[in-house]
Design an enzyme around this catalytic site. Sequence first.
Site, PDB file in Angstrom:
ATOM      1  N   SER A 142      54.979  -6.071  49.010  1.00 19.31           N
ATOM      2  CA  SER A 142      53.780  -6.910  48.951  1.00 19.31           C
ATOM      3  C   SER A 142      53.280  -6.907  47.517  1.00 19.31           C
ATOM      4  O   SER A 142      53.562  -5.974  46.752  1.00 19.31           O
ATOM      5  CB  SER A 142      52.702  -6.347  49.880  1.00 19.31           C
ATOM      6  OG  SER A 142      51.441  -6.936  49.621  1.00 19.31           O
ATOM      7  N   TYR A 155      47.244   0.028  53.413  1.00 19.86           N
ATOM      8  CA  TYR A 155      48.324  -0.951  53.336  1.00 19.86           C
ATOM      9  C   TYR A 155      48.993  -0.905  51.966  1.00 19.86           C
ATOM     10  O   TYR A 155      50.232  -0.907  51.868  1.00 19.86           O
ATOM     11  CB  TYR A 155      47.769  -2.347  53.608  1.00 19.86           C
ATOM     12  CG  TYR A 155      48.804  -3.436  53.590  1.00 19.86           C
ATOM     13  CD1 TYR A 155      49.676  -3.612  54.660  1.00 19.86           C
ATOM     14  CD2 TYR A 155      48.913  -4.317  52.509  1.00 19.86           C
ATOM     15  CE1 TYR A 155      50.635  -4.620  54.656  1.00 19.86           C
ATOM     16  CE2 TYR A 155      49.867  -5.321  52.493  1.00 19.86           C
ATOM     17  CZ  TYR A 155      50.715  -5.470  53.567  1.00 19.86           C
ATOM     18  OH  TYR A 155      51.655  -6.456  53.552  1.00 19.86           O
TER      19      TYR A 155
END
Length: 258
Positions: A142, A155
């Site tokens: 990501s 995350y």
Amino acid sequence: MSLFSLENKTAIITGGASGIGEAISKAFAKQGADVHILEFNAENGERVAKEISSNGGKVTFHACDVSNNGQVAEIINGIAEKQYIDILVNNAGIAHVGNLEGTGVEDMDRIYNVNVKGVYNCMHAVITKMKEKGGMILNMASIASSVGITDRFAYSMSKGAVLTMSYSVAKDYMEYGIRCNTISPARIHTPFVDGFIKANYPGKEAEMFDKLSKSQPIGRMGKPEEVANLAVYLCSDEASFITGTDFPIDGGYIKLNG
């Protein structure tokens, strides 16, 4: 043979029945791969497998919790007994919204178990088998691996781990003809995004969708199919000189958002 063909290749795709994973499963099958979908949601897994099969693709659905090491090993060993595993795409993952104070121990454990341990479990199960003839491992990271994102503490931790694990695998197994790369998406329009907006901004869905779209320098969210197209290339023979590399697909977010 056409460019970016995956003919005669067996590919395992985790989380392969929703959002980006669904798009990757369909794109790989379209390019000729024999696709094995590892998916926690059985209803989604069966739906996507049926759709791929009805379009002439080769696909098998396996109900799987990637955080369960024994379950992962059993499924991957079963596949390997029948076919050589050429490609592993670690796409399964979950999200969490919250800063450090808003992240409890349970949140950290849940994110770690799926996003970090799940990637480890799948790579660990497949790596010895891939050493025989080489292969490709593609891990979904990501932009949160590289830049600070508000309220994404856990995350970001997990995706940073995915990135560095991938670099280690690329370095350690290059001599066996195993490539390992990552894709780092920015905001991609998936069912998760729609669900998040609906749950957190009731009555303001259109307004928030527009705001989130415009937070990308290019002026819109990405499409799952755009990520899938990049995945096809990276897992094809045309990308045989690429390993140990992260590929942001972010509409200019990392470099142009300052």
